[in-house]
Design a protein around this motif. Structure first.
Motif, PDB file in Angstrom:
ATOM      1  N   GLY A  83      41.804  79.916  29.474  1.00 15.62           N
ATOM      2  CA  GLY A  83      41.921  80.068  30.918  1.00 15.62           C
ATOM      3  C   GLY A  83      41.352  78.877  31.651  1.00 15.62           C
ATOM      4  N   MET A  84      41.247  77.740  30.955  1.00 14.12           N
ATOM      5  CA  MET A  84      40.561  76.588  31.526  1.00 14.12           C
ATOM      6  C   MET A  84      41.511  75.622  32.222  1.00 14.12           C
ATOM      7  SD  MET A  84      37.460  74.484  29.790  1.00 14.12           S
ATOM      8  CE  MET A  84      38.379  73.923  28.365  1.00 14.12           C
ATOM      9  N   VAL A  85      41.077  75.153  33.385  1.00 15.97           N
ATOM     10  CA  VAL A  85      41.799  74.124  34.144  1.00 15.97           C
ATOM     11  C   VAL A  85      40.773  73.101  34.620  1.00 15.97           C
ATOM     12  CG1 VAL A  85      43.228  73.608  36.142  1.00 15.97           C
ATOM     13  CG2 VAL A  85      43.550  75.762  34.921  1.00 15.97           C
ATOM     14  N   VAL A  86      41.031  71.832  34.336  1.00 14.69           N
ATOM     15  CA  VAL A  86      40.162  70.741  34.781  1.00 14.69           C
ATOM     16  C   VAL A  86      40.911  69.961  35.854  1.00 14.69           C
ATOM     17  CG1 VAL A  86      38.968  68.634  34.091  1.00 14.69           C
ATOM     18  CG2 VAL A  86      39.052  70.592  32.519  1.00 14.69           C
ATOM     19  N   VAL A  87      40.284  69.802  37.026  1.00 10.91           N
ATOM     20  CA  VAL A  87      40.941  69.140  38.155  1.00 10.91           C
ATOM     21  C   VAL A  87      40.031  68.053  38.732  1.00 10.91           C
ATOM     22  CG1 VAL A  87      41.843  69.419  40.500  1.00 10.91           C
ATOM     23  CG2 VAL A  87      42.318  71.163  38.767  1.00 10.91           C
ATOM     24  N   ALA A  88      40.585  66.864  38.893  1.00  4.35           N
ATOM     25  CA  ALA A  88      39.925  65.804  39.655  1.00  4.35           C
ATOM     26  C   ALA A  88      40.621  65.740  41.009  1.00  4.35           C
ATOM     27  CB  ALA A  88      40.043  64.465  38.933  1.00  4.35           C
ATOM     28  N   ASP A  89      39.855  65.906  42.094  1.00  2.99           N
ATOM     29  CA  ASP A  89      40.458  65.989  43.425  1.00  2.99           C
ATOM     30  C   ASP A  89      40.226  64.740  44.267  1.00  2.99           C
ATOM     31  OD1 ASP A  89      37.801  66.139  44.102  1.00  2.99           O
ATOM     32  OD2 ASP A  89      37.891  68.168  44.939  1.00  2.99           O
ATOM     33  N   ALA A  92      35.472  64.776  43.038  1.00  2.00           N
ATOM     34  CA  ALA A  92      34.749  65.477  41.983  1.00  2.00           C
ATOM     35  C   ALA A  92      35.719  65.969  40.924  1.00  2.00           C
ATOM     36  CB  ALA A  92      33.962  66.646  42.564  1.00  2.00           C
ATOM     37  N   VAL A  93      35.143  66.320  39.774  1.00  2.00           N
ATOM     38  CA  VAL A  93      35.901  66.953  38.698  1.00  2.00           C
ATOM     39  C   VAL A  93      35.381  68.371  38.557  1.00  2.00           C
ATOM     40  CG1 VAL A  93      36.413  66.956  36.230  1.00  2.00           C
ATOM     41  CG2 VAL A  93      36.287  64.791  37.469  1.00  2.00           C
ATOM     42  N   THR A  94      36.288  69.350  38.616  1.00  2.00           N
ATOM     43  CA  THR A  94      35.891  70.744  38.451  1.00  2.00           C
ATOM     44  C   THR A  94      36.453  71.284  37.144  1.00  2.00           C
ATOM     45  OG1 THR A  94      37.815  71.521  39.707  1.00  2.00           O
ATOM     46  CG2 THR A  94      35.773  71.166  40.930  1.00  2.00           C
ATOM     47  N   VAL A  95      35.662  72.127  36.497  1.00  2.00           N
ATOM     48  CA  VAL A  95      36.073  72.794  35.271  1.00  2.00           C
ATOM     49  C   VAL A  95      36.045  74.290  35.562  1.00  2.00           C
ATOM     50  CG1 VAL A  95      35.615  73.139  32.819  1.00  2.00           C
ATOM     51  CG2 VAL A  95      35.059  70.944  33.891  1.00  2.00           C
ATOM     52  N   ALA A  96      37.225  74.897  35.675  1.00  6.13           N
ATOM     53  CA  ALA A  96      37.341  76.316  35.999  1.00  6.13           C
ATOM     54  C   ALA A  96      37.866  77.077  34.787  1.00  6.13           C
ATOM     55  CB  ALA A  96      38.283  76.515  37.190  1.00  6.13           C
ATOM     56  N   ASP A  97      37.296  78.241  34.535  1.00  7.97           N
ATOM     57  CA  ASP A  97      37.728  79.080  33.417  1.00  7.97           C
ATOM     58  C   ASP A  97      37.936  80.496  33.931  1.00  7.97           C
ATOM     59  OD1 ASP A  97      37.886  80.697  31.059  1.00  7.97           O
ATOM     60  OD2 ASP A  97      36.940  79.074  29.932  1.00  7.97           O
ATOM     61  N   SER A  98      39.200  80.922  34.007  1.00 11.03           N
ATOM     62  CA  SER A  98      39.513  82.236  34.558  1.00 11.03           C
ATOM     63  C   SER A  98      39.161  83.368  33.600  1.00 11.03           C
ATOM     64  CB  SER A  98      41.002  82.307  34.920  1.00 11.03           C
ATOM     65  OG  SER A  98      41.812  82.082  33.773  1.00 11.03           O
ATOM     66  N   ARG A  99      38.987  83.054  32.325  1.00 13.41           N
ATOM     67  CA  ARG A  99      38.595  84.089  31.356  1.00 13.41           C
ATOM     68  C   ARG A  99      37.099  84.347  31.424  1.00 13.41           C
ATOM     69  NH1 ARG A  99      40.474  82.651  25.538  1.00 13.41           N
ATOM     70  NH2 ARG A  99      39.916  84.832  25.179  1.00 13.41           N
ATOM     71  N   THR A 197      44.195  70.618  43.746  1.00  7.76           N
ATOM     72  CA  THR A 197      43.241  71.378  44.555  1.00  7.76           C
ATOM     73  C   THR A 197      42.524  72.366  43.651  1.00  7.76           C
ATOM     74  OG1 THR A 197      44.667  71.226  46.516  1.00  7.76           O
ATOM     75  CG2 THR A 197      42.965  72.947  46.497  1.00  7.76           C
ATOM     76  N   PRO A 198      41.210  72.207  43.432  1.00  8.85           N
ATOM     77  CA  PRO A 198      40.502  73.119  42.533  1.00  8.85           C
ATOM     78  C   PRO A 198      40.455  74.532  43.091  1.00  8.85           C
ATOM     79  CG  PRO A 198      39.024  71.410  43.425  1.00  8.85           C
ATOM     80  CD  PRO A 198      40.370  71.167  43.998  1.00  8.85           C
ATOM     81  N   ARG A 199      40.544  75.491  42.193  1.00  8.95           N
ATOM     82  CA  ARG A 199      40.483  76.898  42.595  1.00  8.95           C
ATOM     83  C   ARG A 199      39.389  77.595  41.803  1.00  8.95           C
ATOM     84  NH1 ARG A 199      44.687  77.847  45.831  1.00  8.95           N
ATOM     85  NH2 ARG A 199      46.533  76.511  45.671  1.00  8.95           N
ATOM     86  N   ASP A 200      38.489  78.230  42.514  1.00  8.24           N
ATOM     87  CA  ASP A 200      37.367  78.927  41.893  1.00  8.24           C
ATOM     88  C   ASP A 200      37.813  80.335  41.488  1.00  8.24           C
ATOM     89  OD1 ASP A 200      35.016  80.172  41.214  1.00  8.24           O
ATOM     90  OD2 ASP A 200      33.872  79.348  42.878  1.00  8.24           O
ATOM     91  N   PRO A 201      37.892  80.624  40.185  1.00  8.92           N
ATOM     92  CA  PRO A 201      38.372  81.954  39.754  1.00  8.92           C
ATOM     93  C   PRO A 201      37.452  83.086  40.174  1.00  8.92           C
ATOM     94  CG  PRO A 201      37.433  80.754  37.900  1.00  8.92           C
ATOM     95  CD  PRO A 201      37.527  79.776  39.040  1.00  8.92           C
TER      96      PRO A 201
END
Length: 209
Positions: A83-89, A92-99, A197-201
């Motif tokens: 469930g991981m998505v890494v985004v550079a906007d 910053a770089v965000t590492v989001a994991d929906s699981r 666009t980073p999304r916070d799960p």
């Protein structure tokens, strides 16, 4: 985040671009020509997409789709069941994991992505080139942070003909290496800005009753 998942995420997008205290001399004219060739290629890679396979120091592999939009933007979307998505906007770089319902943020400038997402690619600034190695059909550029603030190093692998970035690897202070292989990376146009666009799960988590 478990050690393995943390290694996967940080190896790709949040390992400091720095290196061990290796002796560095002036590059030979032939080596400098390859560094300049790589910089010119990266400068022209304004939008691209492809696939990636990432292998951590323990040999575990994951894969997904990568999108690049220079300057400053990239997205690494891991295939299910991850469930991981890494985004550079751009900042910053965000590492989001929906699981796991986690969301971590790091300054873009402290990650390997900053090297080839910069507006102006200069491989002779900020980083120190510690080696240029020839391989069949291409070459590898090994770099570290010029300030030597933290240990580790980054190796970029290029294919000669046609010119292409095909892989990179990040080695940390303990000598653990995470490798990312790019597959079918090709130029694109008109990539949707929403991809970067980073999304916070955690914000989409259902409210408890």
């Amino acid at each position: 985040m478990s050690f393995t998942r943390r290694t996967l995420a940080l190896g790709l997008a949040a390992a400091a671009l720095a290196g061990p205290a290796l002796a560095q001399g002036a590059l030979s004219p032939a080596d400098q020509a390859l560094v300049d060739k790589a910089a010119t290629y990266l400068q022209g890679l304004t939008e691209a997409r492809g696939r990636f396979v990432q292998t951590d120091a323990m040999g575990k592999s994951t894969q997904g789709t990568v999108y690049l939009k220079r300057p400053g933007r990239a997205r690494f979307e891991y295939d299910a069941p991850s469930g991981m998505v890494v985004v550079a906007d751009g900042a910053a770089v965000t590492v989001a994991d929906s699981r796991l319902m986690t969301f971590n943020r790091y300054p873009l400038g402290s990650t390997p992505l900053s090297l080839f997402l910069a507006r102006n690619i200069r491989l002779d600034r900020s980083v120190a080139i510690t080696g240029v190695d020839r391989i069949p059909g291409g070459f590898v550029i090994v770099a570290r942070d010029g300030a030597r603030k933290t240990p580790g190093q980054l190796a970029l692998t290029f294919q000669d003909s046609p010119m292409a970035l095909t892989a990179w690897s990040v080695t940390d202070a303990q000598g653990r290496t995470t490798r990312v292989k790019l597959i079918g990376l090709e130029r694109a146009s008109g990539l949707d800005k929403a991809l970067f666009t980073p999304r916070d799960p955690r914000r989409s988590r259902p409210a408890s009753s």
